[in-house]
Design a protein around this motif. Sequence first.
Motif, PDB file in Angstrom:
ATOM      1  N   UNK A 193     -14.194  32.179  31.570  1.00 51.18           N
ATOM      2  CA  UNK A 193     -13.023  31.324  31.763  1.00 51.18           C
ATOM      3  C   UNK A 193     -12.107  31.412  30.543  1.00 51.18           C
ATOM      4  N   UNK A 194     -10.835  31.556  30.789  1.00 48.51           N
ATOM      5  CA  UNK A 194      -9.831  31.556  29.728  1.00 48.51           C
ATOM      6  C   UNK A 194      -9.649  30.112  29.246  1.00 48.51           C
ATOM      7  N   UNK A 195      -9.900  29.856  27.964  1.00 47.48           N
ATOM      8  CA  UNK A 195      -9.823  28.497  27.436  1.00 47.48           C
ATOM      9  C   UNK A 195      -8.420  27.899  27.533  1.00 47.48           C
ATOM     10  N   UNK A 196      -7.388  28.741  27.608  1.00 48.46           N
ATOM     11  CA  UNK A 196      -6.016  28.242  27.681  1.00 48.46           C
ATOM     12  C   UNK A 196      -5.502  28.143  29.109  1.00 48.46           C
ATOM     13  N   UNK A 197      -6.374  28.437  30.056  1.00 52.35           N
ATOM     14  CA  UNK A 197      -5.971  28.342  31.463  1.00 52.35           C
ATOM     15  C   UNK A 197      -5.945  26.873  31.885  1.00 52.35           C
TER      16      UNK A 197
ATOM     17  N   UNK B  10      -4.707  25.813  34.734  1.00 52.69           N
ATOM     18  CA  UNK B  10      -4.654  25.800  36.196  1.00 52.69           C
ATOM     19  C   UNK B  10      -3.221  25.627  36.724  1.00 52.69           C
ATOM     20  N   UNK B  11      -2.189  25.846  35.852  1.00 56.31           N
ATOM     21  CA  UNK B  11      -0.817  25.696  36.329  1.00 56.31           C
ATOM     22  C   UNK B  11      -0.326  26.970  37.023  1.00 56.31           C
ATOM     23  N   UNK B  12      -0.781  28.129  36.540  1.00 60.51           N
ATOM     24  CA  UNK B  12      -0.353  29.384  37.151  1.00 60.51           C
ATOM     25  C   UNK B  12      -1.438  29.973  38.055  1.00 60.51           C
ATOM     26  N   UNK B  13      -2.673  29.920  37.584  1.00 61.84           N
ATOM     27  CA  UNK B  13      -3.769  30.533  38.340  1.00 61.84           C
ATOM     28  C   UNK B  13      -5.070  29.803  38.046  1.00 61.84           C
ATOM     29  N   UNK B  14      -5.911  29.735  39.018  1.00 57.71           N
ATOM     30  CA  UNK B  14      -7.235  29.117  38.828  1.00 57.71           C
ATOM     31  C   UNK B  14      -8.309  30.170  38.709  1.00 57.71           C
ATOM     32  N   UNK B  15      -7.898  31.432  38.615  1.00 60.77           N
ATOM     33  CA  UNK B  15      -8.856  32.534  38.571  1.00 60.77           C
ATOM     34  C   UNK B  15      -9.549  32.655  37.222  1.00 60.77           C
ATOM     35  N   UNK B  16     -10.603  33.422  37.200  1.00 59.30           N
ATOM     36  CA  UNK B  16     -11.354  33.664  35.967  1.00 59.30           C
ATOM     37  C   UNK B  16     -10.596  34.625  35.067  1.00 59.30           C
ATOM     38  N   UNK B  17     -10.827  34.508  33.765  1.00 55.72           N
ATOM     39  CA  UNK B  17     -10.212  35.421  32.818  1.00 55.72           C
ATOM     40  C   UNK B  17     -10.896  36.778  32.795  1.00 55.72           C
ATOM     41  N   UNK B  18     -12.126  36.805  33.259  1.00 58.85           N
ATOM     42  CA  UNK B  18     -12.874  38.069  33.278  1.00 58.85           C
ATOM     43  C   UNK B  18     -13.990  37.966  34.314  1.00 58.85           C
ATOM     44  N   UNK B  19     -14.215  39.040  35.026  1.00 55.76           N
ATOM     45  CA  UNK B  19     -15.322  39.131  35.973  1.00 55.76           C
ATOM     46  C   UNK B  19     -16.146  40.358  35.622  1.00 55.76           C
ATOM     47  N   UNK B  20     -17.438  40.202  35.595  1.00 52.20           N
ATOM     48  CA  UNK B  20     -18.293  41.328  35.242  1.00 52.20           C
ATOM     49  C   UNK B  20     -19.617  41.297  35.985  1.00 52.20           C
ATOM     50  N   UNK B  21     -20.372  42.351  35.795  1.00 51.93           N
ATOM     51  CA  UNK B  21     -21.677  42.456  36.429  1.00 51.93           C
ATOM     52  C   UNK B  21     -22.645  43.091  35.437  1.00 51.93           C
ATOM     53  N   UNK B  22     -23.815  42.513  35.312  1.00 50.51           N
ATOM     54  CA  UNK B  22     -24.849  43.041  34.422  1.00 50.51           C
ATOM     55  C   UNK B  22     -26.163  43.123  35.201  1.00 50.51           C
ATOM     56  N   UNK B  23     -26.972  44.099  34.852  1.00 48.19           N
ATOM     57  CA  UNK B  23     -28.246  44.280  35.541  1.00 48.19           C
ATOM     58  C   UNK B  23     -29.401  43.908  34.615  1.00 48.19           C
TER      59      UNK B  23
END
Length: 382
Positions: A229-233, A235-248
């Motif tokens: 999560x972007x700490x400066x988000x 929720x005024x422009x977007x509610x999306x995550x700042x980064x999405x990733x996958x680890x095994x």
Amino acid sequence: MSEFIQIHMLASYPPSNLNRDDLGRPKTATVGGTQRIRVSSQSLKRSWRTSEAFSDALKGTIGIRTRDMGVKIKKALVEGRLLSDILEGNESAPSREIVKDEKKASEWAMKISSHFGKIEGGKEKDTDKKGEKSDEKSTKNPLSHKQMVHYSPEEIAGIDELIGRIADGEKISDDDCIRLRSDHKAVDIALFGRMLADNATYNTDAAVQVSHAITVHDTPVEDDYFTAVDDLNQLDDTAGAGHIGEAEFGAGLFYTYICINRDLLIENLQNDTELANQSIKALIRASSMVSPSGKQNSFASRSYASYLLVEKSTEQPRSLAAAFFKPISGKDIYGDAVKNLEGLRDRMDNAYGTSFKQSSRSMNVIDGTGSITDIISFVLES
């Protein structure tokens, strides 16, 4: 006959990725027709060798493994500093005359380091990636070795002494460099060996063999989908995550086998029995208490061994990995793993007429029996 110390170890790891392959996945092996998660012996040995548990117990007797000794030698010459300070990253003032001619410093560094194996040199590449002629210069440092070289403390001290003589204006000969091959007591080289294809004179047979660790049960590699999560988000422009990733990752109970040739270790350490015993003690502690560093910040998967079975004998050593050829399943994987190990040990004794059980000790943390102190005392007693 040589005396062998054999260590059979069970260690449980929670979700983790201790040792990754080229795709970033946990390494695996197929055993008994099923997939197991694997931790390579190279990963295990490095984690033990570089741990504080090992280095603090054997301070002053551990070497340095690097391709860049020639680079550091030149640095010591042109800066007038001790080689040991440069290797350890210590800030220090010049303590000897400075070699102002960098070309000469490079020549001396090349002369010394080349006695430990081939160096890169300043040659041009013959071909590019497509196999065509190329004029591109190598990006590798010409003073670096072509392969890793493990230097003992005695060899490093000898090199530093040569650097001092060069700084004083003395010319060193090939014989001076050859004398660097004097006997040494580098514990890590004595334990894990040293192989230089380009200069077999420096080779040392390893006194310790370490297996790849494998899970004793069928182990899938799982996926962790995560977001940041972007700490400066706000929720005024977007509610999306700042980064999405996958680890095994994977989790399981691992079996590791270690075999120590005590007589060869003593020989490698110039017949210093006391130092050999200190080395064995440090190795037992490190191997049972130190985890590989892979993805530790993400998983905090530090574990101690839950079970140790230690044997010492002049009998020919053998692994007990066959106890897990059939993957363990059921509710009590740990208890069944211990039963399988000890049961196979007993059946091996019956089949081959050996007596490993009569000269063994075990530590079972889950059952509350034995201790690492008991194990070490048993191994080191005459």
